[in-house]
Design an enzyme around this catalytic site. Structure first.
Site, PDB file in Angstrom:
ATOM      1  N   CYS A 169       0.799  -1.224   0.000  1.00 46.22           N
ATOM      2  CA  CYS A 169       0.000   0.000   0.000  1.00 46.22           C
ATOM      3  C   CYS A 169       0.833   1.276   0.000  1.00 46.22           C
ATOM      4  O   CYS A 169       0.279   2.371  -0.078  1.00 46.22           O
ATOM      5  CB  CYS A 169      -0.956  -0.002   1.185  1.00 46.22           C
ATOM      6  SG  CYS A 169      -2.117  -1.388   1.150  1.00 46.22           S
ATOM      7  N   GLU A 213      -1.029   5.627  13.345  1.00 47.20           N
ATOM      8  CA  GLU A 213      -0.454   6.824  12.737  1.00 47.20           C
ATOM      9  C   GLU A 213      -0.731   8.083  13.564  1.00 47.20           C
ATOM     10  O   GLU A 213       0.054   9.031  13.523  1.00 47.20           O
ATOM     11  CB  GLU A 213      -0.894   6.992  11.285  1.00 47.20           C
ATOM     12  CG  GLU A 213      -2.327   7.316  11.031  1.00 47.20           C
ATOM     13  CD  GLU A 213      -2.545   7.626   9.544  1.00 47.20           C
ATOM     14  OE1 GLU A 213      -1.699   8.315   8.945  1.00 47.20           O
ATOM     15  OE2 GLU A 213      -3.557   7.153   8.996  1.00 47.20           O
ATOM     16  N   HIS A 224      -2.737   8.359   6.098  1.00 44.32           N
ATOM     17  CA  HIS A 224      -3.068   7.066   5.488  1.00 44.32           C
ATOM     18  C   HIS A 224      -4.538   6.764   5.776  1.00 44.32           C
ATOM     19  O   HIS A 224      -5.273   6.372   4.881  1.00 44.32           O
ATOM     20  CB  HIS A 224      -2.151   5.979   6.034  1.00 44.32           C
ATOM     21  CG  HIS A 224      -2.346   4.645   5.390  1.00 44.32           C
ATOM     22  ND1 HIS A 224      -2.027   4.418   4.063  1.00 44.32           N
ATOM     23  CD2 HIS A 224      -2.838   3.477   5.864  1.00 44.32           C
ATOM     24  CE1 HIS A 224      -2.313   3.158   3.754  1.00 44.32           C
ATOM     25  NE2 HIS A 224      -2.807   2.568   4.825  1.00 44.32           N
ATOM     26  N   LYS A 242      -9.381   8.643   1.903  1.00 47.94           N
ATOM     27  CA  LYS A 242      -9.919   7.281   1.729  1.00 47.94           C
ATOM     28  C   LYS A 242     -11.375   7.210   2.174  1.00 47.94           C
ATOM     29  O   LYS A 242     -12.094   6.282   1.804  1.00 47.94           O
ATOM     30  CB  LYS A 242      -9.071   6.272   2.501  1.00 47.94           C
ATOM     31  CG  LYS A 242      -7.678   6.055   1.925  1.00 47.94           C
ATOM     32  CD  LYS A 242      -6.923   4.980   2.705  1.00 47.94           C
ATOM     33  CE  LYS A 242      -5.520   4.774   2.175  1.00 47.94           C
ATOM     34  NZ  LYS A 242      -4.613   5.895   2.478  1.00 47.94           N
ATOM     35  N   HIS A 297      -9.698   2.663  -0.486  1.00 53.37           N
ATOM     36  CA  HIS A 297      -8.276   2.334  -0.415  1.00 53.37           C
ATOM     37  C   HIS A 297      -7.897   1.529  -1.661  1.00 53.37           C
ATOM     38  O   HIS A 297      -8.183   0.345  -1.753  1.00 53.37           O
ATOM     39  CB  HIS A 297      -7.996   1.522   0.849  1.00 53.37           C
ATOM     40  CG  HIS A 297      -6.540   1.324   1.141  1.00 53.37           C
ATOM     41  ND1 HIS A 297      -5.543   1.626   0.235  1.00 53.37           N
ATOM     42  CD2 HIS A 297      -5.905   0.846   2.255  1.00 53.37           C
ATOM     43  CE1 HIS A 297      -4.372   1.336   0.768  1.00 53.37           C
ATOM     44  NE2 HIS A 297      -4.569   0.877   1.995  1.00 53.37           N
ATOM     45  N   PHE A 353       0.968  -3.443   4.244  1.00 50.78           N
ATOM     46  CA  PHE A 353       1.233  -4.791   4.720  1.00 50.78           C
ATOM     47  C   PHE A 353       2.699  -5.152   4.457  1.00 50.78           C
ATOM     48  O   PHE A 353       3.260  -4.816   3.423  1.00 50.78           O
ATOM     49  CB  PHE A 353       0.334  -5.796   4.003  1.00 50.78           C
ATOM     50  CG  PHE A 353      -1.102  -5.780   4.459  1.00 50.78           C
ATOM     51  CD1 PHE A 353      -1.496  -5.044   5.561  1.00 50.78           C
ATOM     52  CD2 PHE A 353      -2.064  -6.521   3.791  1.00 50.78           C
ATOM     53  CE1 PHE A 353      -2.811  -5.035   5.986  1.00 50.78           C
ATOM     54  CE2 PHE A 353      -3.387  -6.519   4.205  1.00 50.78           C
ATOM     55  CZ  PHE A 353      -3.766  -5.784   5.298  1.00 50.78           C
TER      56      PHE A 353
END
Length: 430
Positions: A177, A328, A317, A349, A354, A413
């Site tokens: 990502c 975060e 994010h 997002k 996403h 990930f």
């Protein structure tokens, strides 16, 4: 023609063109209108029958390749993700006003980010050659002749390079990502080191397919809020319960600063700093303290020569998972100190989902537009703030304010953590 490097320590990288294929609208204008309106493009999946799956919502692109000017040959040859990239790259080239035909093609490079490559075409072809999964021994005679292009993700970068007449470095960056941010970071470094003067760079993804739904269902990463698709993605909200898949592409034209100034180019922003870290901890898990993301943020800010007090906006994010949003938030506090509480933060997002490897490039395009229009896009669907997420997340409505320096972060990930800083070229310290 002799190829050479023009390496100088003062080479700086700026964004001079933008192109986007996004949920809710194709093209930069439609994309920005969606974001500033705080309107969500998430809906029940229409690409296939989602009824067997736990999560049945996604942010899809209403994309007609014929209407977007692709030829029958391109439509046959290119996976959906590659089609997105070509359309976005065409817009970015036009927006930049750069006459690429007049440049040395060896001084133009290409990078694309993608996490899952040509998933759509690979799955469709497997269904065909296996007769709907009934045969272990597949009949390759039923496969399309361009199947090998779908198997090799680098084919997407080749298509963009062909469009731009670029004969310099070409690559696909695949780091989950964070692929979009990392592809732009790689492109900027190629310009800084003197290998090229221009990069056509960005990311693309078309992951909304049964195999992707099955994978994310297995780890319960996607939301089961199927009865209210429009409000399913709700980053930093107390009631959030998983991400919403998306798709799309953003391609940016990057140039060496003096190269852009000589031709009088419009400059959206400078890529002033970039850094990446890995937590070496867990394939999908995150440490609560956010120290690895904080380290990436600090390194990017140091490269940009900007202190926390110079930061005007953070594009988070903000995946809408319990773990990521808290992770975060902690990273912002560690890296920015008290200024984290005074800096607007938002997650787009909440509106476009996403899109895995593509999202970082889409977010950087949004950051460049935020600077261009002095407007911070909101976090949609944020009605009940999580007490553990106690920063200024710009809920529901866009905020008009001057933005001279912007931070965008990504988390992927595998433990990837990336951070990029954009700034107005005239605002950076020497």
């Amino acid at each position: 023609m002799t190829r050479h490097r023009e390496s100088r320590p003062d080479r700086r990288v700026v964004i001079t063109g933008l192109g986007a294929v996004a949920p809710g609208g194709i093209g930069i204008k439609a994309y920005w209108e969606l974001l500033t309106a705080g309107r969500s493009a998430t809906r029940t999946i229409t690409h296939y029958d989602p009824s067997p799956f736990r999560s049945r919502v996604a942010a899809e692109v209403d994309f007609d390749p014929v209407r977007e000017g692709l030829s029958p040959q391109e439509i046959r040859r290119l996976d959906r993700a590659a089609q997105f990239a070509v359309v976005a790259a065409r817009e970015a080239l036009a927006d930049s006003g750069l006459a690429v035909a007049a440049l040395d093609p060896g001084r133009i490079g290409t990078t694309l980010g993608s996490a899952v490559g040509c998933t759509t075409s690979l799955e469709q072809e497997y269904v065909v050659v296996s007769d709907g999964g009934r045969h272990w021994e597949v009949d390759h005679g039923y496969a399309v002749r361009d199947l090998y292009r779908h198997f090799v993700p680098s084919s997407m970068a080749v298509e963009v390079a062909r469009l731009a007449g670029a004969e310099g470095p070409a690559a696909v960056v695949s780091t989950g990502c964070t692929s979009g941010l990392d592809a732009l970071g790689h492109a900027a470094e190629l310009i800084r080191e003197g290998s090229v003067d221009v990069m056509v760079a960005g990311a693309t993804e078309a992951p909304i397919s049964p195999i992707t739904s099955a994978c994310f269902d297995a780890i319960h990463a996607t939301t089961p809020r199927n009865d209210d698709p429009e409000h399913a993605s709700r980053p930093f909200d107390r009631t959030r319960n998983g991400l919403v898949l998306g798709e799309g592409s953003a391609v940016l034209m990057l140039e060496e600063l003096e190269h852009a100034q000589r031709r009088g180019a419009r400059i959206y922003a400078e890529i002033a700093g970039f850094a990446s870290r890995c937590n070496a901890y867990h394939m999908t898990g995150l440490k609560a303290d956010g120290v690895e993301m904080a380290a990436a943020i600090t390194a990017a800010m140091d490269e940009a020569r900007l202190g926390p007090d110079r930061l005007d906006y953070i594009n988070a994010h903000g995946s809408s998972t319990k773990m990521n949003d808290r992770h975060e938030t902690a990273a912002f506090k560690v890296s920015l100190g008290e200024h984290a509480y005074r800096t607007p933060v938002s997650s787009i997002k909440s509106m476009i989902g996403h899109s895995l490897g593509a999202i970082g490039a889409l977010e950087i395009a949004a950051c460049a537009l935020a600077m261009e229009h002095s407007t911070v896009p909101p976090t949609a669907n944020l009605h009940e703030p999580d007490p553990d997420c106690d920063l200024d997340y710009v809920p529901l409505q866009a905020r008009v304010q001057r933005t001279d320096a912007v931070l965008s972060v990504g988390s992927g990930f595998g433990g990837f953590q990336s951070a990029m800083v954009l700034a107005r070229p005239d605002r950076r310290m020497p």
